[in-house]
Write a protein that holds these residues in place. Structure first.
Motif, PDB file in Angstrom:
ATOM      1  N   TYR A 145      84.011  42.870  67.563  1.00 43.30           N
ATOM      2  CA  TYR A 145      83.173  43.626  68.498  1.00 43.30           C
ATOM      3  C   TYR A 145      83.954  44.792  69.096  1.00 43.30           C
ATOM      4  N   ARG A 146      85.243  44.586  69.378  1.00 46.79           N
ATOM      5  CA  ARG A 146      86.042  45.670  69.949  1.00 46.79           C
ATOM      6  C   ARG A 146      86.232  46.783  68.925  1.00 46.79           C
ATOM      7  N   ASN A 147      86.392  46.412  67.668  1.00 43.27           N
ATOM      8  CA  ASN A 147      86.498  47.424  66.632  1.00 43.27           C
ATOM      9  C   ASN A 147      85.186  48.210  66.531  1.00 43.27           C
ATOM     10  N   PHE A 148      84.062  47.502  66.675  1.00 43.55           N
ATOM     11  CA  PHE A 148      82.755  48.163  66.674  1.00 43.55           C
ATOM     12  C   PHE A 148      82.687  49.197  67.803  1.00 43.55           C
ATOM     13  N   LEU A 149      83.132  48.839  69.007  1.00 49.33           N
ATOM     14  CA  LEU A 149      83.103  49.774  70.134  1.00 49.33           C
ATOM     15  C   LEU A 149      84.032  50.957  69.891  1.00 49.33           C
ATOM     16  N   PHE A 150      85.144  50.711  69.216  1.00 51.87           N
ATOM     17  CA  PHE A 150      86.069  51.801  68.915  1.00 51.87           C
ATOM     18  C   PHE A 150      85.421  52.791  67.953  1.00 51.87           C
ATOM     19  N   VAL A 151      84.681  52.276  66.962  1.00 47.79           N
ATOM     20  CA  VAL A 151      83.963  53.152  66.036  1.00 47.79           C
ATOM     21  C   VAL A 151      82.888  53.931  66.794  1.00 47.79           C
ATOM     22  N   GLY A 155      84.175  57.241  65.860  1.00 50.50           N
ATOM     23  CA  GLY A 155      83.605  57.478  64.548  1.00 50.50           C
ATOM     24  C   GLY A 155      84.456  56.976  63.407  1.00 50.50           C
ATOM     25  N   VAL A 156      85.633  56.420  63.708  1.00 51.54           N
ATOM     26  CA  VAL A 156      86.521  55.883  62.665  1.00 51.54           C
ATOM     27  C   VAL A 156      86.947  54.478  63.077  1.00 51.54           C
ATOM     28  N   PRO A 157      87.305  53.615  62.105  1.00 54.96           N
ATOM     29  CA  PRO A 157      87.736  52.254  62.454  1.00 54.96           C
ATOM     30  C   PRO A 157      89.093  52.252  63.130  1.00 54.96           C
ATOM     31  N   TYR A 158      89.358  51.163  63.790  1.00 56.58           N
ATOM     32  CA  TYR A 158      90.618  50.992  64.517  1.00 56.58           C
ATOM     33  C   TYR A 158      91.684  50.586  63.513  1.00 56.58           C
ATOM     34  N   ARG A 159      92.537  51.504  63.134  1.00 58.72           N
ATOM     35  CA  ARG A 159      93.465  51.277  62.033  1.00 58.72           C
ATOM     36  C   ARG A 159      94.617  50.316  62.352  1.00 58.72           C
ATOM     37  N   PRO A 160      95.299  50.440  63.482  1.00 56.95           N
ATOM     38  CA  PRO A 160      96.460  49.551  63.718  1.00 56.95           C
ATOM     39  C   PRO A 160      96.001  48.120  64.000  1.00 56.95           C
ATOM     40  N   ARG A 161      95.784  47.352  62.937  1.00 58.67           N
ATOM     41  CA  ARG A 161      95.179  46.034  63.091  1.00 58.67           C
ATOM     42  C   ARG A 161      96.049  45.077  63.913  1.00 58.67           C
ATOM     43  N   LEU A 162      97.350  45.355  64.029  1.00 53.04           N
ATOM     44  CA  LEU A 162      98.208  44.443  64.783  1.00 53.04           C
ATOM     45  C   LEU A 162      97.977  44.567  66.287  1.00 53.04           C
ATOM     46  N   LEU A 163      97.428  45.692  66.751  1.00 55.09           N
ATOM     47  CA  LEU A 163      97.223  45.907  68.188  1.00 55.09           C
ATOM     48  C   LEU A 163      95.857  45.379  68.599  1.00 55.09           C
ATOM     49  N   ALA A 244      79.342  44.374  51.350  1.00 54.36           N
ATOM     50  CA  ALA A 244      80.119  43.152  51.569  1.00 54.36           C
ATOM     51  C   ALA A 244      81.456  43.427  52.252  1.00 54.36           C
ATOM     52  N   ASP A 245      82.076  44.551  51.981  1.00 50.99           N
ATOM     53  CA  ASP A 245      83.416  44.850  52.490  1.00 50.99           C
ATOM     54  C   ASP A 245      83.365  45.285  53.953  1.00 50.99           C
ATOM     55  N   ASP A 246      84.225  44.685  54.777  1.00 46.64           N
ATOM     56  CA  ASP A 246      84.233  44.991  56.208  1.00 46.64           C
ATOM     57  C   ASP A 246      84.545  46.456  56.482  1.00 46.64           C
ATOM     58  N   ASP A 247      85.588  46.972  55.844  1.00 42.84           N
ATOM     59  CA  ASP A 247      85.967  48.362  56.108  1.00 42.84           C
ATOM     60  C   ASP A 247      84.866  49.328  55.684  1.00 42.84           C
ATOM     61  N   ALA A 248      84.208  49.036  54.579  1.00 42.57           N
ATOM     62  CA  ALA A 248      83.111  49.896  54.135  1.00 42.57           C
ATOM     63  C   ALA A 248      81.938  49.829  55.102  1.00 42.57           C
ATOM     64  N   TYR A 330      77.942  45.040  61.059  1.00 42.95           N
ATOM     65  CA  TYR A 330      79.360  44.711  61.152  1.00 42.95           C
ATOM     66  C   TYR A 330      79.689  43.687  62.225  1.00 42.95           C
ATOM     67  N   ALA A 331      79.061  43.761  63.396  1.00 45.93           N
ATOM     68  CA  ALA A 331      79.496  42.915  64.504  1.00 45.93           C
ATOM     69  C   ALA A 331      78.366  42.111  65.144  1.00 45.93           C
ATOM     70  N   SER A 332      77.129  42.225  64.633  1.00 47.91           N
ATOM     71  CA  SER A 332      75.992  41.564  65.261  1.00 47.91           C
ATOM     72  C   SER A 332      75.374  40.534  64.313  1.00 47.91           C
ATOM     73  N   ARG A 333      74.231  39.957  64.708  1.00 51.42           N
ATOM     74  CA  ARG A 333      73.595  38.895  63.931  1.00 51.42           C
ATOM     75  C   ARG A 333      72.228  39.338  63.433  1.00 51.42           C
ATOM     76  N   GLY A 334      71.842  38.781  62.283  1.00 49.65           N
ATOM     77  CA  GLY A 334      70.539  39.103  61.719  1.00 49.65           C
ATOM     78  C   GLY A 334      69.969  37.943  60.923  1.00 49.65           C
ATOM     79  N   VAL A 335      68.652  37.928  60.784  1.00 52.25           N
ATOM     80  CA  VAL A 335      67.944  36.904  60.009  1.00 52.25           C
ATOM     81  C   VAL A 335      66.827  37.594  59.235  1.00 52.25           C
ATOM     82  N   ALA A 336      66.751  37.331  57.928  1.00 52.39           N
ATOM     83  CA  ALA A 336      65.682  37.896  57.097  1.00 52.39           C
ATOM     84  C   ALA A 336      64.391  37.124  57.329  1.00 52.39           C
TER      85      ALA A 336
END
Length: 366
Positions: A145-151, A155-163, A244-248, A330-336
């Protein structure tokens, strides 16, 4: 190490010996802090030097280092662990703007301007779920969720995954984004208009008493603004992108309109119609910390999207029958869902937490 310790001790001695003349409170605080730093680093350095040179037994040296660390924590932290009045917790967010917003008994989310006073960021935890914050600032933050807020902000993903504990990534900065609308951020607490379309709804009247317990000077500056474009907590869309890919997924967020399209992590069992028609709001929304339920009328196949954080342990049912829970946007829930009237429930069961409960009970019995 010995040379560094000697230099620190010499600098500290010079600093403390030069404290002959009266100084202002800020300088005195600085001198006290530096003196404490010199003592701690110097003591630990001397012990480390003795250990390194073999002049002190390993066990005794480790014990001595632990004692230095404990003394450091006691001296520095003693002001933070004193008893507080009963109003202290409420005081973390009890500004007039918060009080007004609580009186509205709103089910929509709010976000505090990141430049607001620090205590205001605790309000979502202090008063939730009656007053739900959209910020990722929390005692147990969810990285996704924090990565979602950073995007949302950059507009770009949070690259330093260790932080993963970067607090700057866990707030809402971009109040002009469709993804802020997606999160049902209807309210903003800010000294200034957060975006052109936001409408001022509350400001403390001139001469009115302040209600804040802490940082009361902010009380007159903070206002409440309303976002007329906020989307509901849950709604149905008829178009889905399967990535399927998270980064994509993250990189695609800024190219998608959440009002018509949802990104899902796998192909839904009920294929959406693919039409770019407006979203259909869900009704009778019921929200608690461990459960989420809605009713929705579906005229064509689609995906029900809930702007609630996805996390392992959430499951879904449709009309009482188990249904696959999709990770949406990416960070939320869905149901078909197929056409018709449906009652959708999402329940959280944490297997690790349940195992921990049983282990704790067994230990208590033992």
């Amino acid at each position: 190490i010995a040379a560094a310790v000697a230099g620190l001790l010499a600098a500290g001695a010079w600093w403390m010996l030069s404290a002959g003349a009266p100084v202002n409170p800020d300088a005195a605080t600085l001198r006290s802090g530096l003196s404490h730093l010199v003592l701690v680093v110097g003591s630990a350095g001397i012990i480390a030097s003795l250990l390194r040179g073999g002049w002190m037994p390993a066990g005794a040296g480790q014990c001595a280092l632990a004692i230095v660390a404990l003394a450091d924590l006691l001296v520095v932290g003693r002001a933070s662990i004193q008893p507080k009045p009963a109003s202290y917790v409420d005081g973390t967010g009890r500004y007039a703007a918060i009080e007004w917003l609580r009186d509205q008994q709103t089910t929509d989310r709010f976000a505090a301007d990141p430049r607001d006073p620090f205590r205001l960021h605790n309000a979502g935890m202090t008063f939730g779920p009656q007053l739900e914050g959209a910020s990722g600032y929390d005692s147990l933050p969810i990285w996704r969720y924090r990565n979602f807020l950073f995007v949302l902000q950059t507009g770009v993903p949070y690259r330093p995954r260790l932080l993963r504990d970067d607090l700057a990534a866990g707030v809402v900065w971009n109040f002009n984004s469709p993804w802020t609308d997606f999160l049902d951020v209807r309210w903003a607490i800010s000294p200034d208009q957060p975006a052109p379309q936001w409408i001022e709804r509350f400001a403390l009247p001139p001469g009115a008493p302040v209600s804040a317990v802490d940082e009361a000077a902010w009380d007159r500056a903070l206002k409440v603004y309303e976002n007329p474009g906020a989307m509901p907590h849950a709604f149905l869309v008829h178009r889905a992108l399967v990535i399927a890919d998270d980064d994509a997924q993250v990189e695609t967020l800024t190219q998608v309109d959440p009002r018509t399209t949802v990104i899902v992590d796998r192909a839904p069992e009920v294929a959406p119609s693919g039409e770019a028609r407006p979203f259909v709001p869900a009704t009778h929304v019921s929200i608690s910390r461990l459960a989420f339920a809605v009713d929705v009328d579906v005229d064509a196949p689609g995906v029900l999207v809930a702007s609630e954080p996805w996390y392992p342990g959430w499951t879904a049912t449709v009309d009482g029958h188990s249904a696959p829970l999709l990770r949406a946007n990416y960070a939320s829930r869905g149901v078909a869902l197929a056409p018709g009237h449906h009652h959708v429930e999402m329940i959280f069961h944490s297997r690790p937490l349940q195992q921990g409960d049983w282990l704790s009970a067994a230990e208590l019995v033992a």
